[in-house]
Design a protein around this motif. Structure first.
Motif, mmCIF file in Angstrom:
data_model
loop_
_atom_site.group_PDB
_atom_site.id
_atom_site.type_symbol
_atom_site.label_atom_id
_atom_site.label_comp_id
_atom_site.label_asym_id
_atom_site.label_seq_id
_atom_site.Cartn_x
_atom_site.Cartn_y
_atom_site.Cartn_z
ATOM 1 N N MET A 84 0.850 -1.191 0.000
ATOM 2 C CA MET A 84 0.000 0.000 0.000
ATOM 3 C C MET A 84 0.887 1.244 0.000
ATOM 4 O O MET A 84 1.892 1.301 0.706
ATOM 5 C CB MET A 84 -0.919 0.005 1.215
ATOM 6 N N GLU A 85 0.529 2.225 -0.780
ATOM 7 C CA GLU A 85 1.329 3.440 -0.890
ATOM 8 C C GLU A 85 1.396 4.168 0.449
ATOM 9 O O GLU A 85 0.419 4.217 1.197
ATOM 10 C CB GLU A 85 0.745 4.381 -1.949
ATOM 11 N N GLN A 86 2.580 4.769 0.724
ATOM 12 C CA GLN A 86 2.776 5.457 1.990
ATOM 13 C C GLN A 86 1.809 6.624 2.149
ATOM 14 O O GLN A 86 1.317 6.902 3.251
ATOM 15 C CB GLN A 86 4.225 5.947 2.100
ATOM 16 N N ARG A 87 1.515 7.286 1.026
ATOM 17 C CA ARG A 87 0.605 8.439 1.079
ATOM 18 C C ARG A 87 -0.775 8.005 1.575
ATOM 19 O O ARG A 87 -1.381 8.674 2.401
ATOM 20 C CB ARG A 87 0.498 9.068 -0.313
ATOM 21 N N LEU A 88 -1.246 6.862 1.060
ATOM 22 C CA LEU A 88 -2.555 6.363 1.493
ATOM 23 C C LEU A 88 -2.501 5.905 2.954
ATOM 24 O O LEU A 88 -3.426 6.164 3.725
ATOM 25 C CB LEU A 88 -2.994 5.207 0.594
ATOM 26 N N THR A 89 -1.404 5.242 3.329
ATOM 27 C CA THR A 89 -1.248 4.807 4.726
ATOM 28 C C THR A 89 -1.319 6.000 5.663
ATOM 29 O O THR A 89 -1.999 5.950 6.702
ATOM 30 C CB THR A 89 0.096 4.078 4.908
ATOM 31 N N ASP A 90 -0.619 7.072 5.340
ATOM 32 C CA ASP A 90 -0.627 8.278 6.176
ATOM 33 C C ASP A 90 -2.039 8.860 6.279
ATOM 34 O O ASP A 90 -2.462 9.295 7.355
ATOM 35 C CB ASP A 90 0.331 9.323 5.614
ATOM 36 N N GLN A 91 -2.759 8.865 5.144
ATOM 37 C CA GLN A 91 -4.120 9.408 5.149
ATOM 38 C C GLN A 91 -5.044 8.563 6.029
ATOM 39 O O GLN A 91 -5.832 9.092 6.819
ATOM 40 C CB GLN A 91 -4.669 9.446 3.725
ATOM 41 N N LEU A 92 -4.917 7.238 5.919
ATOM 42 C CA LEU A 92 -5.757 6.350 6.717
ATOM 43 C C LEU A 92 -5.460 6.500 8.199
ATOM 44 O O LEU A 92 -6.382 6.495 9.034
ATOM 45 C CB LEU A 92 -5.544 4.893 6.281
ATOM 46 N N ASN A 93 -4.194 6.639 8.545
ATOM 47 C CA ASN A 93 -3.830 6.832 9.949
ATOM 48 C C ASN A 93 -4.335 8.169 10.483
ATOM 49 O O ASN A 93 -4.723 8.284 11.656
ATOM 50 C CB ASN A 93 -2.315 6.729 10.119
ATOM 51 N N GLU A 94 -4.345 9.168 9.628
ATOM 52 C CA GLU A 94 -4.881 10.477 10.037
ATOM 53 C C GLU A 94 -6.373 10.367 10.317
ATOM 54 O O GLU A 94 -6.873 10.903 11.311
ATOM 55 C CB GLU A 94 -4.623 11.514 8.944
ATOM 56 N N TRP A 95 -7.083 9.662 9.452
ATOM 57 C CA TRP A 95 -8.520 9.459 9.685
ATOM 58 C C TRP A 95 -8.746 8.642 10.956
ATOM 59 O O TRP A 95 -9.713 8.868 11.678
ATOM 60 C CB TRP A 95 -9.151 8.750 8.484
ATOM 61 N N HIS A 96 -7.867 7.682 11.211
ATOM 62 C CA HIS A 96 -7.976 6.882 12.433
ATOM 63 C C HIS A 96 -7.872 7.767 13.666
ATOM 64 O O HIS A 96 -8.640 7.616 14.619
ATOM 65 C CB HIS A 96 -6.882 5.814 12.450
ATOM 66 N N GLU A 97 -6.931 8.705 13.639
ATOM 67 C CA GLU A 97 -6.761 9.615 14.774
ATOM 68 C C GLU A 97 -7.972 10.520 14.945
ATOM 69 O O GLU A 97 -8.286 10.951 16.062
ATOM 70 C CB GLU A 97 -5.508 10.467 14.566
ATOM 71 N N MET A 98 -8.677 10.784 13.859
ATOM 72 C CA MET A 98 -9.867 11.647 13.907
ATOM 73 C C MET A 98 -11.142 10.838 14.161
ATOM 74 O O MET A 98 -12.235 11.393 14.125
ATOM 75 C CB MET A 98 -9.991 12.409 12.582
ATOM 76 N N ASP A 99 -10.983 9.528 14.403
ATOM 77 C CA ASP A 99 -12.122 8.635 14.637
ATOM 78 C C ASP A 99 -13.078 8.585 13.448
ATOM 79 O O ASP A 99 -14.280 8.327 13.618
ATOM 80 C CB ASP A 99 -12.894 9.025 15.905
ATOM 81 N N GLU A 100 -12.571 8.781 12.258
ATOM 82 C CA GLU A 100 -13.397 8.713 11.046
ATOM 83 C C GLU A 100 -13.210 7.338 10.403
ATOM 84 O O GLU A 100 -12.657 7.189 9.310
ATOM 85 C CB GLU A 100 -13.032 9.846 10.093
ATOM 86 N N HIS A 101 -13.695 6.333 11.099
ATOM 87 C CA HIS A 101 -13.428 4.956 10.703
ATOM 88 C C HIS A 101 -14.195 4.552 9.448
ATOM 89 O O HIS A 101 -13.707 3.733 8.660
ATOM 90 C CB HIS A 101 -13.756 4.026 11.868
ATOM 91 N N GLN A 102 -15.383 5.111 9.240
ATOM 92 C CA GLN A 102 -16.131 4.768 8.038
ATOM 93 C C GLN A 102 -15.421 5.269 6.788
ATOM 94 O O GLN A 102 -15.478 4.608 5.735
ATOM 95 C CB GLN A 102 -17.556 5.345 8.122
ATOM 96 N N ARG A 103 -14.738 6.389 6.879
ATOM 97 C CA ARG A 103 -13.974 6.892 5.722
ATOM 98 C C ARG A 103 -12.854 5.924 5.367
ATOM 99 O O ARG A 103 -12.544 5.706 4.192
ATOM 100 C CB ARG A 103 -13.408 8.281 6.022
ATOM 101 N N ILE A 104 -12.241 5.344 6.393
ATOM 102 C CA ILE A 104 -11.197 4.347 6.157
ATOM 103 C C ILE A 104 -11.784 3.146 5.419
ATOM 104 O O ILE A 104 -11.229 2.677 4.410
ATOM 105 C CB ILE A 104 -10.573 3.892 7.493
ATOM 106 N N ILE A 105 -12.924 2.659 5.912
ATOM 107 C CA ILE A 105 -13.564 1.489 5.305
ATOM 108 C C ILE A 105 -13.949 1.787 3.855
ATOM 109 O O ILE A 105 -13.654 0.996 2.946
ATOM 110 C CB ILE A 105 -14.798 1.080 6.127
#
Length: 460
Positions: free
Chosen positions: A1-22
């Motif tokens: 998985m691209e690092q850029r996407l990983t960083d974005q997903l982790n940022e959403w995780h910190e914001m509790d935006e889990h549905q956006r990750i899914i």
């Protein structure tokens, strides 16, 4: 998985935006999702409370996850919240073997082990009860409560009349309530309600053989729900059994008949698991504060009513208060609390300041416990500041798991227990207020609130 996407997903995780990750990961074709992508998606399902879907995703990478402690931890987390405690013990045990010393893993391993043991005992008891009912013989029928003075049972108060007491139930009303609930009500309950349809009993405590969120050796009820719909605390009232099951998530295994002083966080239920919807239910206590943990109370409703005792039986208030005052004044701090206090330079005599606040708590309550009141919130603040001052890379879950080692289970200067929901409620409130901030998963007070906490300590 691209690092850029990983960083974005982790940022959403910190914001509790889990549905956006899914949603983001579901947009990637399944054959292109690698181990990291599936693991992050499953974590998001866990954090969304979709534990079955999380396990389905984890199963896809089970072979690759065999040596990954985090994979086993996250699987255990899903199993724990599905109340599959024996399996959770196995998952957390392997995670702990692969990466020893992780506080979150150790916490859930302890909790899972305790709950698995209790769950096994409960399943064995239910199996024996079902077998007994299947082979049961003739049961002599008698008039309920024939050896009990019912006029002396109820408390006469305006609150009871306003919130609980309904008009005597007609046979038609009883039938319609049973149809709405989907269960046949016990004859002893109907008999009692025909004498007085709901109310507050004179005796409100019931002894238990194991601790609950209320006490070490008993539970307490606020009132008994009557047969009706009009009063808030009637079986089908706006705070009645269907509401507690549908809105509060209590298990759909019977009927809520008593509310408790916790204002919804524990209840007493008629339990039809062994007898079926038309049989004679047992009476259980269900503890929402502890993942809806069930504690058996009585074989039937009549036995429950006869087993109620006065709260005065447990009234050791003055003795308990003196003992608690001595504890907060002289009890030895836990090793962790000693360590944290030793690193404080901002507040002189910080240990004594903590004892001062806790003394005020005991003087107000009569016992040493933190809840959702102002002084308790002050102590939540103090503990969080002390811990994150020394351990600056703490995340949300880590703090929740380590919290108990500071004061809650702190030995001499400890409370012997706590309700985890109070800690998470406090954390969520401080996050919402902006007094705690989250950055790359790490949580801390903002500087201005740190100063406020320090000044409160100085003034204690």
């Amino acid at each position: 998985m691209e690092q850029r996407l990983t960083d974005q997903l982790n940022e959403w995780h910190e914001m509790d935006e889990h549905q956006r990750i899914i949603d983001s990961l579901l947009a990637i074709p399944e054959e292109k999702r690698d181990y990291e992508a599936i693991s992050i998606m499953a974590r998001a399902y866990n954090n969304s409370g979709l534990y079955e879907e999380a396990l389905y995703q984890f199963d896809k990478i089970a072979e690759a996850g065999k040596q990954d402690s985090l994979w086993h931890y996250r699987v255990g987390f899903a199993l724990y919240h599905l109340q599959r405690y024996e399996e959770a013990v196995q998952a957390f045990s392997i995670s702990n073997q692969l990466e020893p010393g992780d506080q979150s893993t150790e916490y859930f391993l302890r909790q899972s082990t305790h709950k698995a043991t209790k769950q096994q005992k409960e399943e064995l008891r239910l199996a024996k009860k079902k077998a007994s009912l299947a082979h049961g013989g003739f049961v002599e029928k008698k008039i309920p409560f024939s050896d009990m003075s019912l006029p002396d049972f109820w408390e006469d108060s305006e609150y009871a009349r306003t919130s609980y007491q309904c008009e005597p139930p007609t046979d038609e009303l009883i039938e319609s309530i049973e149809k709405e609930l989907g269960y046949k009500l016990p004859s002893s309950y109907i008999y009692l309600m025909k004498q007085q349809n709901g109310g507050v009993p004179m005796h409100t405590c019931f002894p238990t053989e194991e601790p609950t969120s209320w006490a070490e050796d008993h539970i307490a009820i606020t009132g008994i729900m009557g047969i009706g719909r009009e009063k808030s605390y009637s079986l089908c009232g706006d705070l009645g059994s269907p509401f507690m099951i549908e809105e509060w998530g209590y298990p759909d295994i019977g009927v809520v008949i008593c509310d408790c002083p916790s204002a919804g966080h524990d209840v007493v239920m008629l339990d039809y698991r062994a007898c079926g919807r038309d049989g004679e239910p047992e009476v259980i206590h269900v503890d929402q504060e502890d993942d809806y943990e069930i504690t058996f109370l009585a074989d039937n409703f009549e036995a429950f009513i006869k087993g109620l005792v006065s709260e005065e039986q447990y009234d050791t208030f003055e003795e308990d208060k003196e003992e608690a005052l001595d504890k907060v004044a002289h009890g030895k701090f836990s090793p962790l609390l000693e360590e944290l206090c030793s690193r404080v330079t901002e507040v002189e005599q910080v240990e004594q300041k903590i004892r001062n606040i806790c003394t005020r708590i005991v003087e107000e309550k009569g016992y040493f416990s933190f809840h959702a009141d102002e002084l308790s919130y002050d102590m939540y603040d103090v503990q969080f500041w002390l811990y994150t001052k020394s351990y600056t890379d703490t995340n949300y879950d880590q703090y929740v798991s380590v919290y108990q080692n500071i004061i809650a289970f702190g030995g001499e200067f400890g409370q012997g227990g706590y309700a985890p929901a109070f800690i998470t409620d406090w954390l969520d409130r401080r996050l919402k207020e902006g007094r705690i901030v989250k950055n790359h998963g790490i949580i801390r007070f903002i500087d201005s609130y740190t100063n406020e906490v320090i000044n409160k300590l100085k003034d204690a």
